[in-house]
Enzyme design. Structure first.
Site, mmCIF file in Angstrom:
data_model
loop_
_atom_site.group_PDB
_atom_site.id
_atom_site.type_symbol
_atom_site.label_atom_id
_atom_site.label_comp_id
_atom_site.label_asym_id
_atom_site.label_seq_id
_atom_site.Cartn_x
_atom_site.Cartn_y
_atom_site.Cartn_z
ATOM 1 N N PHE A 121 -7.261 2.342 5.392
ATOM 2 C CA PHE A 121 -6.521 1.121 5.056
ATOM 3 C C PHE A 121 -6.926 -0.106 5.850
ATOM 4 O O PHE A 121 -6.405 -1.181 5.632
ATOM 5 C CB PHE A 121 -5.011 1.357 5.146
ATOM 6 N N GLU B 32 0.852 -1.191 0.000
ATOM 7 C CA GLU B 32 0.000 0.000 0.000
ATOM 8 C C GLU B 32 0.887 1.240 0.000
ATOM 9 O O GLU B 32 2.000 1.212 0.508
ATOM 10 C CB GLU B 32 -0.873 0.026 1.272
ATOM 11 N N LYS C 254 7.368 -1.492 6.797
ATOM 12 C CA LYS C 254 7.438 -0.225 6.060
ATOM 13 C C LYS C 254 8.720 -0.166 5.247
ATOM 14 O O LYS C 254 9.753 -0.687 5.648
ATOM 15 C CB LYS C 254 7.331 0.960 7.022
ATOM 16 N N LYS D 231 2.361 4.421 1.463
ATOM 17 C CA LYS D 231 2.511 4.862 2.854
ATOM 18 C C LYS D 231 2.386 6.381 2.875
ATOM 19 O O LYS D 231 3.266 7.107 2.416
ATOM 20 C CB LYS D 231 3.857 4.428 3.424
ATOM 21 N N GLU E 170 -5.053 7.129 7.259
ATOM 22 C CA GLU E 170 -4.066 8.177 7.474
ATOM 23 C C GLU E 170 -4.641 9.470 6.898
ATOM 24 O O GLU E 170 -5.076 9.500 5.747
ATOM 25 C CB GLU E 170 -2.757 7.785 6.772
ATOM 26 N N ARG F 48 -3.395 7.999 17.056
ATOM 27 C CA ARG F 48 -2.581 6.824 17.345
ATOM 28 C C ARG F 48 -2.261 6.761 18.826
ATOM 29 O O ARG F 48 -2.024 5.707 19.382
ATOM 30 C CB ARG F 48 -1.319 6.954 16.507
ATOM 31 N N ARG G 230 4.228 -4.428 17.329
ATOM 32 C CA ARG G 230 5.097 -4.081 16.210
ATOM 33 C C ARG G 230 5.706 -5.388 15.728
ATOM 34 O O ARG G 230 6.417 -6.051 16.475
ATOM 35 C CB ARG G 230 6.207 -3.135 16.681
HETATM 36 P P1 AMP Z 1 6.054 4.960 11.219
HETATM 37 O O1 AMP Z 1 5.321 6.079 11.941
HETATM 38 O O2 AMP Z 1 7.164 5.437 10.344
HETATM 39 O O3 AMP Z 1 6.441 3.848 12.155
HETATM 40 O O4 AMP Z 1 5.021 4.286 10.187
HETATM 41 C C1 AMP Z 1 3.807 3.718 10.588
HETATM 42 C C2 AMP Z 1 2.675 4.680 10.298
HETATM 43 O O5 AMP Z 1 2.484 4.863 8.913
HETATM 44 C C3 AMP Z 1 1.332 4.207 10.760
HETATM 45 O O6 AMP Z 1 1.147 4.398 12.133
HETATM 46 C C4 AMP Z 1 0.384 5.062 9.948
HETATM 47 O O7 AMP Z 1 0.162 6.286 10.635
HETATM 48 C C5 AMP Z 1 1.181 5.401 8.701
HETATM 49 N N1 AMP Z 1 0.623 4.858 7.440
HETATM 50 C C6 AMP Z 1 0.583 5.542 6.280
HETATM 51 N N2 AMP Z 1 0.043 4.802 5.298
HETATM 52 C C7 AMP Z 1 -0.296 3.612 5.836
HETATM 53 C C8 AMP Z 1 -0.886 2.418 5.328
HETATM 54 N N3 AMP Z 1 -1.247 2.301 4.039
HETATM 55 N N4 AMP Z 1 -1.070 1.385 6.197
HETATM 56 C C9 AMP Z 1 -0.712 1.480 7.487
HETATM 57 N N5 AMP Z 1 -0.142 2.582 8.027
HETATM 58 C C10 AMP Z 1 0.074 3.643 7.217
#
Ligand code: AMP
Length: 590
Positions: free
Chosen positions: A342, A249, A423, A251, A301, A271, A417
């Protein structure tokens, strides 16, 4: 009837230790001594609150007001209380000393019980409207009138919202499992917490019904669950190796929103489980027409979009809405957000968390018809690296950060996690051009132009295993004058005299802060350093990892709690990746 003095005994001992195991044992002792009807109260008090986060019922009385009550309750002069505060910098200690030195004792006083303390605090938090200040003052005076000096310390820390015993939620989970089940049942206790976001509720069920009782804790509309989180990997190949065919997906770089929708009501949670409904009227409107006649919980998001160009805007445009009560309508028109959904966790009565990703996605697409401002995240299912690469390029062109890979058969693991979601961000191929989210733990007094403010901050990454914040650099650049001058005020509430127990530092800061505030930092590279404690000993004995040339990007991560900061494990992975790239000769550091 549980005496409050018993709780205070435990708190004093907990405060005196930095060891998580010892803390857990002290907590177990306390929970064992607590009668069932007081358990949830003791759990909330230990967390420094009186209700779960998402209910938004908060204490946090103004310090000035508490000082007035203290002077009044003890018969000491205002000036003396003020002097004490200047001396100690912790209103709890001021209360302890003031009550100890009080001139007048109340005529009748009875020992405080947990239930009296809790009921008073709850009443104080709930008071609102005309005359509420006076009623709050009266309630607090009553409590302090009956408090011993030690009790007063904790009562006051509670009311100003600065309990901060240093007990992480997961330590309370450990203690609850050890007290009412076995250590082996810990995962089930944690699951109940992740689904309910309410440790008081977990205690309320666990104590009378035991571990199987927790099965009755279910996903519930308007009670947020703790978000599922992602691991990271550095290449698409590595992702496919782990997952096989996967859903990729886009991001999006915005704010995570958990939306609880019923035909009558819509609520949005961050969150961090705060209720953020009022900040996003456009999402509420959009969902109302996108979801018809159903009860659902969906996640997405929220990204600000320029209404003129249709392009994504920096996340800062959204974070300005935080804490505002007015102007939200105007802001939501000026820079409206689009919610890219999502996931779908609840459909009608049906809990979908245990269903595979593919099924949840199908449910999401079936119940939610995209409208203006509400869209589904763009997705492609593949196991082909070439296809994934071009999809990744598309994502970047669309203004996204990269991709999120999701295992097709994965269930929704609240609060976890893991490698079910991975990611993959654009910056990985260029080492530290990726930003890092760090927590402020200390500051150094400014010199020259910065005299009177802070010259540099001491910032830390989060060590998940030890539940500690370990320093990784001094941060002095990237602040404009205005931000710099406002720093002492912004950090005032977190200020401490001593190094907080969850901070691991070899440097002696001039001022310490309880880890609460997260900011985004960009650095040139990671280096091995004997001064900083992040990932201590992992690369070389007697050394940790430091960030070279760190710079504040200007982005406060108010949406992240300290435990959501970059972890020391992530820093270590970045260091290893950087090492590999340097060896290859591509020193592409930002
Ligand atoms: P990070 O904050 O870098 O750990 O990345 C995780 C975050 O990416 C999640 O908590 C979401 O807020 C965001 N996110 C953006 N797009 C998506 C997606 N398609 N699926 C899940 N999370 C997403």
């Amino acid at each position: 009837m549980m005496q409050f003095a018993r709780v205070v005994d435990a708190y004093e001992k907990i405060e005196a230790t930095t060891k998580r195991l010892e803390m857990t044992e002290l907590l177990v002792g306390l929970l064992r001594d607590t009668p069932k009807e007081d358990l949830d109260k003791v759990v909330y008090l230990t967390q420094g609150r009186i209700h779960p986060d998402y209910e938004g019922i908060e204490l946090g009385l103004a310090e000035k007001m508490v000082m007035r009550v203290l002077a009044h309750a003890t018969g000491l002069e205002d000036a003396r209380v003020m002097r004490l505060w200047k001396e100690k910098g912790d209103l709890g200690l001021v209360a302890q000393e003031a009550i100890g030195a009080r001139r007048q004792k109340p005529l009748e006083s009875s020992p405080l019980t947990v239930s009296t303390v809790y009921q008073h605090l709850d009443a104080i938090a709930r008071e609102a409207g005309e005359g509420s200040q006076e009623r709050k003052i009266r309630l607090l005076s009553e409590l302090l009138g009956n408090a011993t000096p030690r009790e007063a310390k904790y009562v006051v820390r509670m009311v100003v919202g600065q309990m901060r015993l240093g007990v992480a939620d997961m330590t309370i989970v450990d203690a609850l499992a050890a007290t009412f089940a076995t250590k082996a049942d810990r995962a089930r206790v944690e699951r109940a917490y992740n689904v309910s976001s309410d440790l008081g509720e977990v205690a309320r069920v666990l104590a009378p019904k035991g571990i199987d009782g927790l099965n009755e804790i279910h996903l519930k509309l308007f009670r947020p669950i703790r978000a599922m989180l992602a691991e990271r990997l550095e290449t698409l190949e590595a992702i496919f190796e782990r997952m096989g065919k996967a859903a990729l997906e886009y991001k999006y770089d915005g704010l995570r929103v958990q939306a609880h929708v019923s035909p009558k009501k819509i609520e949005l949670f961050s969150r961090h489980l705060e209720n953020i409904t009022v900040q996003f009227p456009e999402i509420v409107d959009g969902l109302r027409s996108a979801v018809r006649d159903r009860a659902v919980i969906v996640e997405g998001e929220a990204v600000p979009v320029d209404p003129n160009t249709g392009e994504f805007l920096p996340f800062q445009e959204v974070s300005r809405r935080r804490g505002r009560k007015t102007d939200l309508d105007r802001m939501s028109k000026e820079f409206p957000v689009t919610l890219f959904t999502f996931d779908c966790l609840l459909r009608g009565e049906e809990d979908l968390m245990g269903r595979p990703y593919t099924e949840r996605r199908k449910a999401l697409e079936a119940i939610l018809k995209p409208t203006e401002g509400i869209r589904h995240s763009t997705v492609r299912v593949t196991d082909d690296v070439k296809q994934a690469e071009s999809f990744f390029d598309e994502a970047l062109q669309a203004g996204c950060e990269g991709l999120m890979a999701k295992a097709l058969d994965s269930t929704y693991d609240a609060g976890a996690r893991g490698y079910q979601w991975i990611k993959f961000k654009k910056e990985y191929s260029a080492a530290l051009s990726d930003t890092i989210d760090l927590v402020i733990v200390g500051a150094f007094a400014g010199r020259g132009k910065r005299a009177g403010s802070y010259g540099a901050l001491l910032v830390a990454a989060y060590d998940e295993e030890e539940d500690l914040f370990r320093t990784t650099c001094k941060l002095g650049t990237g602040f404009d004058d205005e931000t710099l001058l406002a720093l002492p005020d912004r950090l005032k509430a977190a200020r401490r005299d001593r190094k907080p127990v969850r901070v691991d530092s070899r440097l002696e800061a001039d001022i310490w802060f309880e880890p609460t505030t997260v900011l985004e930092v960009r650095g040139a590279e990671l280096t091995v350093s004997p001064i900083h404690t992040a990932a201590w000993g992992a690369v070389r004995p007697g050394a940790g990892l430091a960030i070279r040339f760190p710079r504040f990007t200007g982005r406060w991560r108010d949406d992240k709690g300290p435990e959501d900061a970059t972890t020391t494990k992530e820093l270590l992975e970045m260091y290893r990746l950087q090492l590999k790239q340097t060896k290859k000769g591509s020193v592409a550091l930002a």
